[in-house]
Design a protein around this motif. Structure first.
Motif, short mmCIF file in Angstrom:
data_model
loop_
_atom_site.label_atom_id
_atom_site.label_comp_id
_atom_site.label_asym_id
_atom_site.label_seq_id
_atom_site.Cartn_x
_atom_site.Cartn_y
_atom_site.Cartn_z
N PHE A 189 0.84 -1.21 0.00
CA PHE A 189 0.00 0.00 0.00
C PHE A 189 0.87 1.25 0.00
O PHE A 189 0.65 2.17 -0.80
N LYS B 196 1.78 4.31 -2.98
CA LYS B 196 1.59 5.75 -2.75
C LYS B 196 2.89 6.53 -2.90
O LYS B 196 2.92 7.74 -2.66
N TYR C 129 -1.09 8.04 6.38
CA TYR C 129 -1.63 7.15 5.35
C TYR C 129 -2.24 5.91 5.97
O TYR C 129 -3.34 5.47 5.59
N LEU C 130 -1.54 5.31 6.93
CA LEU C 130 -2.07 4.10 7.56
C LEU C 130 -3.30 4.40 8.40
O LEU C 130 -4.26 3.62 8.42
N LEU D 155 -6.18 4.64 6.06
CA LEU D 155 -6.56 3.32 5.56
C LEU D 155 -7.33 2.55 6.61
O LEU D 155 -8.41 1.98 6.32
N GLU E 266 -10.92 3.58 7.12
CA GLU E 266 -11.86 3.00 6.15
C GLU E 266 -12.30 1.61 6.56
O GLU E 266 -13.39 1.16 6.19
N LEU F 15 -8.14 -6.18 5.85
CA LEU F 15 -7.26 -5.69 4.80
C LEU F 15 -7.49 -6.43 3.49
O LEU F 15 -7.49 -5.82 2.40
N CYS G 37 -6.87 -2.03 -1.07
CA CYS G 37 -5.94 -1.07 -0.47
C CYS G 37 -5.16 -0.29 -1.52
O CYS G 37 -4.92 0.91 -1.36
N PHE H 24 -6.91 2.76 -2.90
CA PHE H 24 -7.36 3.75 -1.93
C PHE H 24 -6.38 4.92 -1.89
O PHE H 24 -5.19 4.73 -1.66
N ASN H 25 -6.88 6.13 -2.12
CA ASN H 25 -6.04 7.33 -2.12
C ASN H 25 -6.60 8.33 -1.12
O ASN H 25 -7.48 9.13 -1.45
N PRO H 26 -6.10 8.31 0.10
CA PRO H 26 -6.64 9.19 1.14
C PRO H 26 -6.24 10.64 0.90
O PRO H 26 -5.20 10.94 0.29
#
Length: 329
Positions: free
Chosen positions: A56, A60, A157-158, A161, A164, A232, A237, A240-242
């Motif tokens: 993940f 990014k 970032y974590l 994630l 979510e 997970l 994952c 996924f772009n937070p």
């Protein structure tokens, strides 16, 4: 040929230069190795979770030591010169922080705390001030700043994630190393062995899904780790772009060794006015930036293309979250 065996992993030289194989052990330890046990399958669960989270982060833009999964509990990784430091980011009061400051466990901190600890089991991995890290020669000021920036970004970032997945990232321990060029790279592992993860919903007795289950005999760690893995694996994952809201303090100054006419002129003016103790002044500027959706490497791109003259200037920056002001004590 065995290279190193730690409390949770075995690292061996790979047939290919510059690579290692890392085997995740079933062993569990707590309280500086005072409490020990082994649970069949724990290593494979930690390895799988760590693989997903490394992938993940790599997607990014982060650089990590992870290359690929070799078997259920073995990773192939790049060899790094590991820094003898643990870098911890804390979002809520728990563990040693809650105990030391007498805070209620789960208290939300007004901003994340980033701490350094010396990685030395014989000393109990003591916490270090930044000045101690510098004085002991464990890292230079530039590296310390980079460690803090990367830790904050990885944590954000974590945290996004896991949010979510209806999980709260309470705190996280990271380890870093240097590659052959001296660049700081994320290493070690990212699993419930190295973080606190709590369910956002459900009874208090069932919220914890991390190594605290073993530390305090709160339940079966295998059940907790498996619940994290299932969440997970059920989520995309990589796609996924937070949106990470961050602020940055950017300092720009002339490169060392180059002429600095502004700084020289100001220095001379001070001396002419009688301030003879002013030996030198270097010019520079400080910019404060706010990002509604930060991504890894964005500030470097801004500096390289717009904000900094690469032939004449150098820069450094510090990332932070927008400040909240409520007091906890």
């Amino acid at each position: 040929m065995k290279r190193y065996e730690g409390k949770a992993k075995i690292m061996e030289e790979s047939k290919e230069a510059g690579k290692l194989s890392v085997s995740f052990k079933d062993d569990l330890t707590a309280f500086n190795n005072e409490k020990k046990s082994a649970l069949v399958g724990k290593g494979a669960l930690a390895a799988k979770i760590s693989k997903i989270l490394f992938e993940f982060l790599i997607a990014k833009g982060f650089q990590t030591h992870f290359i690929q999964e070799i078997s259920p509990n073995v990773h192939e990784v790049w060899k790094l010169k590991m820094l003898p430091l643990e870098v911890i980011i804390r979002y809520k009061a728990a563990g040693s922080l809650a105990k030391r400051l007498k805070l209620t466990e789960g208290t939300l901190l007004s901003r994340p705390i980033i701490q350094f600890c010396l990685k030395d089991d014989s000393l109990g991995d003591p916490q270090l001030a930044e000045s101690e890290v510098l004085a002991l020669g464990l890292a230079n000021s530039k590296n310390i700043n980079e460690l803090k920036n990367q830790t904050l970004l990885v944590g954000e970032y974590l945290k996004a994630l896991f949010h979510e997945l209806k999980l709260d990232l309470v705190d996280l321990k990271l380890e870093f190393g240097l590659d052959d060029t001296g660049k700081i790279i994320l290493g070690d592992e990212i699993s419930p062995d190295t973080m606190r993860l709590w369910r956002q919903e459900g009874p208090e007795s069932e919220k914890k899904l991390d190594k605290d289950l073993f530390r305090f005999d709160l339940g079966d760690p295998i059940v907790g780790y498996r619940a994290v893995l299932e969440k997970l694996e059920s989520f995309d994952c990589l796609s996924f772009n937070p949106k990470i809201a961050l602020e940055a303090s950017l300092s720009i100054h002339p490169q060392a060794g180059l002429l600095d006419p502004v700084g020289k002129a100001v220095t001379q003016a001070c001396q002419q006015l009688g301030f003879g103790s002013v030996a030198s002044i270097a010019s520079g500027k400080r910019l404060l930036l706010s990002f509604s959706a930060y991504r890894f490497g964005l500030l470097e791109e801004l500096c390289g293309r717009l904000l900094v003259s690469p032939a004449a200037e150098e820069y450094e920056y510090e990332l932070s979250l927008p400040e909240r002001t409520e007091s906890l004590v």
